[in-house]
Design a protein around this motif. Structure first.
Motif, PDB file in Angstrom:
ATOM      1  N   ARG A  60       0.837  -1.206   0.000  1.00 47.26           N
ATOM      2  CA  ARG A  60       0.000   0.000   0.000  1.00 47.26           C
ATOM      3  C   ARG A  60       0.869   1.253   0.000  1.00 47.26           C
ATOM      4  O   ARG A  60       0.413   2.341  -0.315  1.00 47.26           O
ATOM      5  CB  ARG A  60      -0.910  -0.014   1.236  1.00 47.26           C
ATOM      6  N   ASN A  61       2.136   1.089   0.351  1.00 49.01           N
ATOM      7  CA  ASN A  61       3.067   2.198   0.466  1.00 49.01           C
ATOM      8  C   ASN A  61       4.029   2.182  -0.718  1.00 49.01           C
ATOM      9  O   ASN A  61       3.794   1.494  -1.707  1.00 49.01           O
ATOM     10  CB  ASN A  61       3.814   2.082   1.806  1.00 49.01           C
ATOM     11  N   GLY A  62       5.146   2.894  -0.602  1.00 51.93           N
ATOM     12  CA  GLY A  62       6.106   2.998  -1.689  1.00 51.93           C
ATOM     13  C   GLY A  62       7.293   2.073  -1.500  1.00 51.93           C
ATOM     14  O   GLY A  62       7.271   1.141  -0.698  1.00 51.93           O
ATOM     15  N   VAL A  63       8.361   2.328  -2.253  1.00 54.50           N
ATOM     16  CA  VAL A  63       9.563   1.506  -2.222  1.00 54.50           C
ATOM     17  C   VAL A  63      10.775   2.404  -2.036  1.00 54.50           C
ATOM     18  O   VAL A  63      10.805   3.531  -2.549  1.00 54.50           O
ATOM     19  CB  VAL A  63       9.694   0.674  -3.524  1.00 54.50           C
ATOM     20  N   THR A  64      11.756   1.931  -1.279  1.00 58.79           N
ATOM     21  CA  THR A  64      12.995   2.680  -1.127  1.00 58.79           C
ATOM     22  C   THR A  64      13.943   2.316  -2.274  1.00 58.79           C
ATOM     23  O   THR A  64      13.773   1.292  -2.947  1.00 58.79           O
ATOM     24  CB  THR A  64      13.686   2.362   0.211  1.00 58.79           C
ATOM     25  N   ALA A  65      14.976   3.136  -2.469  1.00 61.03           N
ATOM     26  CA  ALA A  65      15.938   2.884  -3.544  1.00 61.03           C
ATOM     27  C   ALA A  65      16.648   1.547  -3.341  1.00 61.03           C
ATOM     28  O   ALA A  65      16.872   0.792  -4.292  1.00 61.03           O
ATOM     29  CB  ALA A  65      16.947   4.030  -3.616  1.00 61.03           C
ATOM     30  N   MET A  66      17.000   1.245  -2.083  1.00 60.85           N
ATOM     31  CA  MET A  66      17.693  -0.011  -1.813  1.00 60.85           C
ATOM     32  C   MET A  66      16.770  -1.205  -2.030  1.00 60.85           C
ATOM     33  O   MET A  66      17.183  -2.250  -2.539  1.00 60.85           O
ATOM     34  CB  MET A  66      18.249  -0.016  -0.394  1.00 60.85           C
TER      35      MET A  66
END
Length: 297
Positions: free
Chosen positions: A244-250
Protein backbone atom coordinates in the motif's frame (compact mmCIF):
# COMPACT_ATOMS: atom_id res chain seq x y z
CA UNK A 1 -5.36 -14.56 11.23
CA UNK A 2 -6.73 -16.81 8.50
CA UNK A 3 -5.20 -19.74 6.68
CA UNK A 4 -6.44 -21.64 3.68
CA UNK A 5 -6.57 -25.40 4.03
CA UNK A 6 -5.75 -26.03 0.36
CA UNK A 7 -2.40 -24.22 0.19
CA UNK A 8 0.19 -26.32 -1.62
CA UNK A 9 2.50 -27.71 1.00
CA UNK A 10 5.60 -29.87 1.29
CA UNK A 11 5.78 -32.09 4.40
CA UNK A 12 8.48 -31.40 6.94
CA UNK A 13 11.33 -33.90 6.97
CA UNK A 14 10.84 -34.62 10.68
CA UNK A 15 8.14 -34.05 13.23
CA UNK A 16 6.78 -30.55 13.67
CA UNK A 17 8.15 -28.52 16.55
CA UNK A 18 5.99 -28.14 19.63
CA UNK A 19 4.52 -24.64 19.85
CA UNK A 20 2.48 -23.17 22.65
CA UNK A 21 -0.54 -21.06 21.71
CA UNK A 22 0.10 -18.02 23.87
CA UNK A 23 -1.78 -15.36 21.96
CA UNK A 24 -2.30 -12.17 23.96
CA UNK A 25 -5.03 -9.47 23.92
CA UNK A 26 -4.30 -7.33 20.87
CA UNK A 27 -5.83 -4.05 22.04
CA UNK A 28 -6.42 -2.18 25.29
CA UNK A 29 -9.10 0.38 26.08
CA UNK A 30 -8.05 3.73 27.51
CA UNK A 31 -9.82 7.00 28.28
CA UNK A 32 -8.97 10.04 26.15
CA UNK A 33 -10.02 13.69 25.98
CA UNK A 34 -10.85 14.89 22.47
CA UNK A 35 -10.86 18.32 20.83
CA UNK A 36 -14.48 18.89 21.89
CA UNK A 37 -13.61 18.46 25.56
CA UNK A 38 -15.36 15.10 25.71
CA UNK A 39 -13.88 12.17 27.62
CA UNK A 40 -14.45 8.79 25.99
CA UNK A 41 -12.90 5.38 25.60
CA UNK A 42 -10.85 4.23 22.62
CA UNK A 43 -8.79 1.14 21.81
CA UNK A 44 -5.03 1.20 21.24
CA UNK A 45 -2.69 -1.65 20.18
CA UNK A 46 -1.30 -3.59 23.14
CA UNK A 47 2.42 -3.51 22.32
CA UNK A 48 4.56 -5.69 24.59
CA UNK A 49 8.15 -6.96 24.74
CA UNK A 50 9.02 -10.58 24.02
CA UNK A 51 12.58 -11.65 24.84
CA UNK A 52 13.73 -14.64 22.80
CA UNK A 53 16.05 -17.21 24.37
CA UNK A 54 17.62 -19.85 22.12
CA UNK A 55 18.85 -22.87 24.06
CA UNK A 56 18.84 -20.69 27.20
CA UNK A 57 20.91 -17.96 25.49
CA UNK A 58 19.30 -14.52 25.25
CA UNK A 59 19.08 -13.50 21.59
CA UNK A 60 16.82 -10.46 21.08
CA UNK A 61 13.79 -8.64 22.44
CA UNK A 62 10.95 -8.17 19.93
CA UNK A 63 8.24 -5.57 20.41
CA UNK A 64 4.99 -7.20 19.31
CA UNK A 65 1.22 -7.35 19.69
CA UNK A 66 1.53 -11.04 20.47
CA UNK A 67 -1.08 -12.36 18.05
CA UNK A 68 0.97 -15.46 17.11
CA UNK A 69 4.21 -15.10 19.04
CA UNK A 70 5.45 -18.64 18.39
CA UNK A 71 5.17 -18.19 14.62
CA UNK A 72 6.83 -14.79 14.95
CA UNK A 73 9.82 -16.32 16.72
CA UNK A 74 10.08 -19.19 14.23
CA UNK A 75 9.90 -16.80 11.27
CA UNK A 76 12.41 -14.45 12.87
CA UNK A 77 14.97 -17.24 13.24
CA UNK A 78 14.38 -18.30 9.63
CA UNK A 79 14.60 -14.81 8.18
CA UNK A 80 17.77 -14.11 10.15
CA UNK A 81 19.19 -17.31 8.64
CA UNK A 82 19.96 -18.66 12.08
CA UNK A 83 18.08 -21.83 11.10
CA UNK A 84 17.36 -23.26 7.66
CA UNK A 85 14.01 -24.92 8.37
CA UNK A 86 11.45 -25.62 11.07
CA UNK A 87 12.94 -29.12 11.35
CA UNK A 88 15.79 -27.64 13.42
CA UNK A 89 13.41 -26.54 16.20
CA UNK A 90 12.20 -28.90 18.90
CA UNK A 91 9.93 -26.45 20.78
CA UNK A 92 8.99 -22.79 21.14
CA UNK A 93 7.37 -21.94 24.46
CA UNK A 94 5.97 -18.45 25.13
CA UNK A 95 5.15 -17.26 28.65
CA UNK A 96 3.69 -13.76 28.85
CA UNK A 97 4.05 -13.65 32.65
CA UNK A 98 7.81 -13.35 32.14
CA UNK A 99 7.52 -11.88 28.61
CA UNK A 100 9.80 -14.53 27.18
CA UNK A 101 9.96 -17.11 24.40
CA UNK A 102 12.13 -20.17 25.07
CA UNK A 103 13.40 -21.85 21.89
CA UNK A 104 14.79 -25.35 22.14
CA UNK A 105 16.68 -26.51 19.06
CA UNK A 106 17.39 -30.10 18.06
CA UNK A 107 21.08 -29.66 17.44
CA UNK A 108 22.03 -26.15 18.50
CA UNK A 109 22.92 -23.20 16.26
CA UNK A 110 26.54 -23.27 15.17
CA UNK A 111 28.66 -20.15 15.73
CA UNK A 112 25.66 -18.28 17.12
CA UNK A 113 27.86 -15.79 18.99
CA UNK A 114 29.78 -14.83 15.86
CA UNK A 115 26.70 -14.81 13.66
CA UNK A 116 24.80 -12.46 15.95
CA UNK A 117 27.68 -10.22 17.03
CA UNK A 118 27.02 -7.54 14.41
CA UNK A 119 23.59 -5.93 14.49
CA UNK A 120 22.10 -3.56 11.93
CA UNK A 121 19.19 -1.37 13.04
CA UNK A 122 16.89 -1.16 10.03
CA UNK A 123 14.15 1.22 8.98
CA UNK A 124 11.48 -1.20 10.17
CA UNK A 125 8.63 0.24 12.24
CA UNK A 126 9.25 -0.58 15.87
CA UNK A 127 12.97 -0.54 14.98
CA UNK A 128 13.80 -3.74 13.15
CA UNK A 129 17.14 -5.47 13.54
CA UNK A 130 19.08 -7.83 11.31
CA UNK A 131 22.28 -9.68 12.13
CA UNK A 132 25.58 -9.69 10.24
CA UNK A 133 25.73 -9.17 6.48
CA UNK A 134 22.22 -10.43 5.80
CA UNK A 135 21.28 -7.50 3.60
CA UNK A 136 24.31 -7.94 1.37
CA UNK A 137 24.09 -11.74 0.95
CA UNK A 138 22.11 -11.54 -2.29
CA UNK A 139 24.13 -14.16 -4.14
CA UNK A 140 22.91 -16.87 -1.77
CA UNK A 141 19.21 -16.07 -2.31
CA UNK A 142 17.27 -18.24 -4.75
CA UNK A 143 13.64 -18.12 -5.87
CA UNK A 144 12.98 -21.73 -6.93
CA UNK A 145 10.14 -22.14 -9.40
CA UNK A 146 9.48 -18.41 -9.44
CA UNK A 147 10.23 -17.96 -13.13
CA UNK A 148 6.69 -19.02 -13.97
CA UNK A 149 5.05 -16.71 -11.41
CA UNK A 150 2.68 -14.18 -12.96
CA UNK A 151 -0.14 -11.89 -11.86
CA UNK A 152 -2.99 -10.38 -13.84
CA UNK A 153 -4.22 -6.86 -13.23
CA UNK A 154 -7.66 -8.26 -12.44
CA UNK A 155 -6.14 -10.59 -9.84
CA UNK A 156 -4.28 -7.66 -8.31
CA UNK A 157 -7.55 -5.71 -8.07
CA UNK A 158 -9.24 -8.71 -6.45
CA UNK A 159 -6.41 -9.07 -3.93
CA UNK A 160 -6.67 -5.40 -2.96
CA UNK A 161 -10.43 -5.72 -2.53
CA UNK A 162 -9.96 -8.69 -0.17
CA UNK A 163 -7.55 -6.61 1.90
CA UNK A 164 -9.93 -3.65 1.91
CA UNK A 165 -12.72 -5.79 3.37
CA UNK A 166 -10.51 -7.44 5.99
CA UNK A 167 -11.67 -6.81 9.54
CA UNK A 168 -8.51 -5.44 11.10
CA UNK A 169 -6.98 -4.06 14.27
CA UNK A 170 -5.93 -1.01 12.25
CA UNK A 171 -9.57 -0.07 11.69
CA UNK A 172 -10.30 -0.39 15.38
CA UNK A 173 -7.14 1.00 16.94
CA UNK A 174 -4.70 2.16 14.24
CA UNK A 175 -0.92 2.19 14.75
CA UNK A 176 -0.21 -1.27 13.30
CA UNK A 177 0.91 -2.80 10.01
CA UNK A 178 -0.78 -5.69 8.25
CA UNK A 179 0.75 -8.37 6.04
CA UNK A 180 -0.92 -11.14 4.07
CA UNK A 181 -0.02 -14.12 1.92
CA UNK A 182 -2.09 -14.72 -1.20
CA UNK A 183 -2.47 -17.39 -3.83
CA UNK A 184 -4.08 -15.44 -6.64
CA UNK A 185 -6.79 -13.40 -4.95
CA UNK A 186 -7.25 -16.00 -2.18
CA UNK A 187 -5.92 -14.87 1.18
CA UNK A 188 -4.09 -17.73 2.90
CA UNK A 189 -2.95 -15.82 5.97
CA UNK A 190 -3.28 -12.33 7.44
CA UNK A 191 -1.48 -10.92 10.46
CA UNK A 192 -1.03 -7.49 12.05
CA UNK A 193 1.72 -6.28 14.34
CA UNK A 194 3.36 -3.06 15.51
CA UNK A 195 6.08 -3.53 12.89
CA UNK A 196 5.79 -4.82 9.35
CA UNK A 197 8.97 -6.87 9.88
CA UNK A 198 7.21 -8.75 12.71
CA UNK A 199 4.21 -9.44 10.49
CA UNK A 200 6.30 -10.84 7.63
CA UNK A 201 8.31 -12.97 10.08
CA UNK A 202 5.05 -14.42 11.42
CA UNK A 203 3.98 -15.36 7.90
CA UNK A 204 7.40 -16.92 7.28
CA UNK A 205 6.92 -19.00 10.43
CA UNK A 206 3.46 -20.12 9.31
CA UNK A 207 4.79 -21.12 5.90
CA UNK A 208 7.68 -23.09 7.39
CA UNK A 209 5.51 -24.85 9.97
CA UNK A 210 2.98 -25.91 7.34
CA UNK A 211 5.43 -26.63 4.53
CA UNK A 212 3.93 -23.95 2.25
CA UNK A 213 6.10 -22.93 -0.70
CA UNK A 214 6.23 -19.37 -1.98
CA UNK A 215 6.84 -19.62 -5.73
CA UNK A 216 3.16 -19.25 -6.69
CA UNK A 217 2.27 -16.80 -3.89
CA UNK A 218 1.97 -13.02 -3.54
CA UNK A 219 3.02 -11.17 -0.41
CA UNK A 220 1.05 -8.06 0.61
CA UNK A 221 2.06 -5.43 3.15
CA UNK A 222 0.74 -2.08 4.27
CA UNK A 223 4.30 -0.94 4.94
CA UNK A 224 6.94 0.49 2.63
CA UNK A 225 9.15 -1.87 0.66
CA UNK A 226 12.58 -1.51 2.20
CA UNK A 227 15.57 -3.76 1.53
CA UNK A 228 14.66 -5.73 4.66
CA UNK A 229 11.15 -6.50 3.44
CA UNK A 230 12.30 -7.41 -0.07
CA UNK A 231 15.02 -9.70 1.30
CA UNK A 232 12.65 -11.46 3.69
CA UNK A 233 10.08 -12.04 0.93
CA UNK A 234 12.83 -13.45 -1.28
CA UNK A 235 13.99 -15.78 1.50
CA UNK A 236 10.40 -17.01 1.77
CA UNK A 237 10.53 -17.78 -1.96
CA UNK A 238 7.76 -15.28 -2.78
CA UNK A 239 8.62 -13.38 -6.00
CA UNK A 240 5.73 -10.88 -6.12
CA UNK A 241 5.18 -8.18 -3.48
CA UNK A 242 2.31 -5.70 -3.24
CA UNK A 243 2.45 -2.71 -0.91
CA UNK A 244 0.00 0.00 0.00
CA UNK A 245 3.07 2.20 0.47
CA UNK A 246 6.11 3.00 -1.69
CA UNK A 247 9.56 1.51 -2.22
CA UNK A 248 13.00 2.68 -1.13
CA UNK A 249 15.94 2.88 -3.54
CA UNK A 250 17.69 -0.01 -1.81
CA UNK A 251 14.54 -2.12 -1.91
CA UNK A 252 14.14 -1.33 -5.61
CA UNK A 253 17.75 -2.25 -6.42
CA UNK A 254 17.53 -5.49 -4.45
CA UNK A 255 14.28 -6.57 -6.13
CA UNK A 256 15.70 -5.74 -9.57
CA UNK A 257 18.79 -7.88 -8.94
CA UNK A 258 16.73 -10.79 -7.61
CA UNK A 259 14.21 -10.64 -10.46
CA UNK A 260 11.23 -9.88 -8.23
CA UNK A 261 8.08 -7.94 -9.08
CA UNK A 262 7.16 -5.00 -6.85
CA UNK A 263 3.86 -3.13 -6.78
CA UNK A 264 3.55 -0.02 -4.64
CA UNK A 265 1.01 2.69 -3.90
CA UNK A 266 -1.54 -0.08 -4.36
CA UNK A 267 -5.01 0.75 -3.09
CA UNK A 268 -8.46 0.23 -4.61
CA UNK A 269 -7.74 0.17 -8.37
CA UNK A 270 -4.56 2.23 -8.25
CA UNK A 271 -0.98 0.91 -8.26
CA UNK A 272 2.54 1.43 -9.58
CA UNK A 273 4.59 -1.51 -10.87
CA UNK A 274 8.22 -0.73 -10.05
CA UNK A 275 10.06 -3.88 -11.15
CA UNK A 276 9.45 -7.22 -12.86
CA UNK A 277 7.14 -5.98 -15.60
CA UNK A 278 7.55 -9.33 -17.39
CA UNK A 279 5.51 -11.10 -14.69
CA UNK A 280 2.61 -8.67 -14.96
CA UNK A 281 -0.29 -9.22 -17.37
CA UNK A 282 -1.56 -5.67 -17.66
CA UNK A 283 -5.21 -4.93 -18.38
CA UNK A 284 -4.97 -1.15 -18.59
CA UNK A 285 -7.74 1.04 -17.24
CA UNK A 286 -9.23 3.46 -19.78
CA UNK A 287 -7.63 6.88 -19.63
CA UNK A 288 -9.84 9.45 -17.94
CA UNK A 289 -10.76 12.51 -19.89
CA UNK A 290 -8.94 15.61 -18.63
CA UNK A 291 -11.02 17.93 -16.49
CA UNK A 292 -11.45 21.30 -18.14
CA UNK A 293 -11.52 24.27 -15.84
CA UNK A 294 -13.63 27.15 -17.13
CA UNK A 295 -12.69 30.52 -15.74
CA UNK A 296 -15.66 32.22 -14.12
CA UNK A 297 -16.58 35.79 -15.01
Amino acid sequence: MSAGSTARARPLAGRKPFLTAAGAPLTREIAILDEFGERRGIHIPAERPLTVYVDKRELVTLMTLGASPELLVLGYLLNQRLIASADEIDAITVDWEVEAAAVQTRGGIGDIDARTARRIVTTGCGQGTVFGDLLTALDAVRLPGAQAARIRQGTLHGLLEVVRQQNSIHRKAGSVHGCALFRGAEMLMFIEDVGRHNAIDTIAGWMALNGVEGADKVFYTTGRLTSEMVMKSAQMGVPIIVSRNGVTAMGYDMASKLGMTLFGRASNRHFLCYTGFERFDAEPEPQRAPVRVVAGG
